[in-house]
Design an enzyme around this catalytic site. Structure first.
Site, PDB file in Angstrom:
ATOM      1  CD1 TRP A 434      -2.874  -1.617   0.356  1.00  0.00           C
ATOM      2  CD2 TRP A 434      -1.544  -2.390   2.172  1.00  0.00           C
ATOM      3  NE1 TRP A 434      -3.457  -2.751   0.685  1.00  0.00           N
ATOM      4  CE2 TRP A 434      -2.553  -3.164   1.714  1.00  0.00           C
ATOM      5  CE3 TRP A 434      -0.913  -2.538   3.065  1.00  0.00           C
ATOM      6  CZ2 TRP A 434      -2.928  -4.748   2.322  1.00  0.00           C
ATOM      7  CZ3 TRP A 434      -0.897  -4.005   3.802  1.00  0.00           C
ATOM      8  CH2 TRP A 434      -1.942  -4.813   3.377  1.00  0.00           C
ATOM      9  CG  HIS A 435       4.467   1.695   1.330  1.00  0.00           C
ATOM     10  ND1 HIS A 435       5.488   0.994   1.935  1.00  0.00           N
ATOM     11  CD2 HIS A 435       3.581   1.679   2.348  1.00  0.00           C
ATOM     12  CE1 HIS A 435       5.248   0.852   3.264  1.00  0.00           C
ATOM     13  NE2 HIS A 435       4.034   1.390   3.363  1.00  0.00           N
ATOM     14  CE1 TYR A 436      -2.313   4.177  -3.966  1.00  0.00           C
ATOM     15  CE2 TYR A 436      -2.528   1.980  -3.114  1.00  0.00           C
ATOM     16  CZ  TYR A 436      -3.262   3.075  -3.246  1.00  0.00           C
ATOM     17  OH  TYR A 436      -4.244   3.214  -2.824  1.00  0.00           O
TER      18      TYR A 436
END
Length: 496
Positions: A434-436
């Site tokens: 979830w680090h896009y």
């Protein structure tokens, strides 16, 4: 029906009824988009760590203002965690595996093993970016919940060579359309902070983006800006579940190993990854929590197939597993960067719909090799003396990785005979952490002050401006950037 209002400042939160909206990237990896006041800080594992000094220099930021902005964030909502036995064992195992030195507790990004901060306080209460509203001046701020912005309004002004942003159009929870206008004055501007998916999407819906793509969706092109939506990246994550012979306390990310090869090792553990339920008799519902392939954030069933019957079948299948299968923890591996990147495109002109996203995980060999080095580090951690209390003596590393390779964590085909090579394991079990980021890069879509090229009165300030993910976990730097730019913008207005 519409209404028109004027506000000194307006913050529109694009939140439907659920705080997290699942989407599946074109790569076949299930992801989630935070749609809630406070964004991802309402949903994440809470780990807090700064970007490296090299990252800050490369970004061209004022190091002194960066440090003061980090400190402002830390005073508001960051805490030192209590480290339970499983996390302590992971820390010691990382050191034994060669991820040195021991840097103790620190917010700084430094090679070695460390304990980072957390946004959970000592009573277990989560604090989020929404807490910063406590520092706001109430008379100068209006917060709109369940408001979905559909486009930015632009106008032409005499003597101004570019279109000027002067407001936004949004829909409320009932679908009623509203317009919000900036007050007159050259100092006023629209600031977009809709995140990596939302900011490029909103620019394109407003006519700022690749001309051919916008025309294909019937959008009037205001500025042909081919780089909007380009350079979008997501740090691939791979995890290994380690069954434990002893009960393991619940813990989220507290320890990180920052390797010299460009991989970051973290871990989460759970009290049997279950929750008590009752159907006449007390029992435990068995799942892997946030890593559950059936019902968690990594659920691989497409939304239309998530029927009550399908979920019941998944629950029954998990109930047939031995209870010990849910006792343990996950060791996670995330890579630096990444070098591989993709793009965002509109699926529809509906602002509530997620765009089509392609991340191109492991497209570049450098990313794959970093992941392989990370997997090899995890192997050494599992075999270490420091972690031996939380592994079965008769469990081989190969069996542990084989079991994890069989988890249906994505929609990609499996390579059963080859998943034990670190490279193939990385490809087969790729997930998101979830680090896009990216899609509105500095220098391509916005300038060094985050003003959008080709228009006036509009800035984008969020993770979509990052070329690479900062540090091991980006939330500290995303929040820092908000404070950093707030101080700079305020100073600009005082000078005028």
């Amino acid at each position: 029906m519409s209404s028109e209002q004027h506000f000194t400042d307006a913050l529109a939160d694009t939140s439907p009824s659920s705080p997290a909206q699942r989407f599946i990237s074109e790569d076949g990896v299930v992801n989630a988009r935070a749609r809630v006041l406070g964004g991802g800080s309402c949903l994440n594992a809470g780990f807090y760590t700064r970007a490296s000094n090299e990252y800050i220099r490369a970004a061209g930021w004022d190091a002194r203002l960066v440090n003061s902005s980090y400190r402002w964030v830390e005073r508001s909502l960051v805490f030192r965690p209590d480290v339970p036995p499983w996390q302590a064992a992971l820390r010691d195992a990382l050191l034994e595996a060669g991820v040195t030195p021991d840097n103790g507790f620190t917010f700084d990004h430094v090679t070695g093993t460390k304990i980072g901060g957390t946004i959970f306080d000592n009573s277990g209460q989560r604090h989020t970016a929404a807490d910063f509203l406590r520092h706001a001046r109430p008379r100068g701020l209006t917060v709109l919940l369940y408001a979905t912005v559909s486009r930015i309004l632009f106008k032409r002004q005499d003597g101004v060579p570019y279109p000027v942003a002067y407001g936004v159009v949004f829909a409320d929870q009932l679908g009623v359309q509203h317009r919000v206008y900036l007050r007159d004055g050259a100092k006023n501007e629209v600031i977009v902070s809709a995140g990596t998916l939302g900011s490029p999407q909103l620019l394109m819906l407003s006519g700022v983006g690749p001309q051919a793509h916008l025309e294909a969706h019937g959008i009037e092109v205001l500025v042909d800006q081919p780089m909007v939506g380009q350079g979008v990246a997501d740090n691939p994550m791979n995890s290994v579940f380690i069954p434990s012979p002893v009960p393991v306390g619940l813990s989220l990310v507290q320890v990180v190993g920052i390797t010299r090869s460009g991989s970051f090792i973290e871990g989460v553990s759970g009290s049997e990854f279950g929750v008590p339920v009752s159907d006449g008799a007390l029992r435990w519902a068995r799942s892997f929590g946030m890593f559950s392939p059936q019902t968690g954030q990594l659920g691989t069933l497409p939304p239309k197939q998530r029927t009550p019957e399908a979920l019941q079948r998944a629950a029954e299948a998990m109930m047939r597993l031995d209870r010990r299968a849910f006792r343990g923890g996950f060791i996670l591996e995330k890579i630096l960067g990444p070098v591989s990147s993709g793009h965002i495109e509109l699926r529809t002109t509906d602002p509530r719909a997620n765009p089509a996203v392609t991340f191109n995980y492991f497209h570049e060999t450098e990313d794959l090799e970093r992941c392989a080095h990370g997997i090899e580090t995890i192997e050494r951690v599992i075999q270490s003396r420091a972690f031996s209390n939380f592994t079965y003596a008769n469990a081989s590393v190969e069996s542990i990785f084989t079991d994890s390779a069989n988890f249906p964590v994505n929609l990609l085909p499996r390579h059963v005979n080859d998943s034990r090579s670190p490279q193939q394991y990385c490809k087969d079990t790729v997930m998101t952490i979830w680090h896009y980021h990216g899609g509105c890069h500095v220098g391509a879509v916005v300038d060094d002050d985050y003003r959008v090229f080709g228009v006036q009165g509009l800035r984008v300030i969020d993770s979509s401006t990052f070329k690479y993910s900062p540090g091991t976990n980006p939330q500290a730097t995303v929040m820092m950037l908000g404070r950093y730019m707030g101080v700079k913008i305020q100073a600009e207005r005082w000078r005028k």
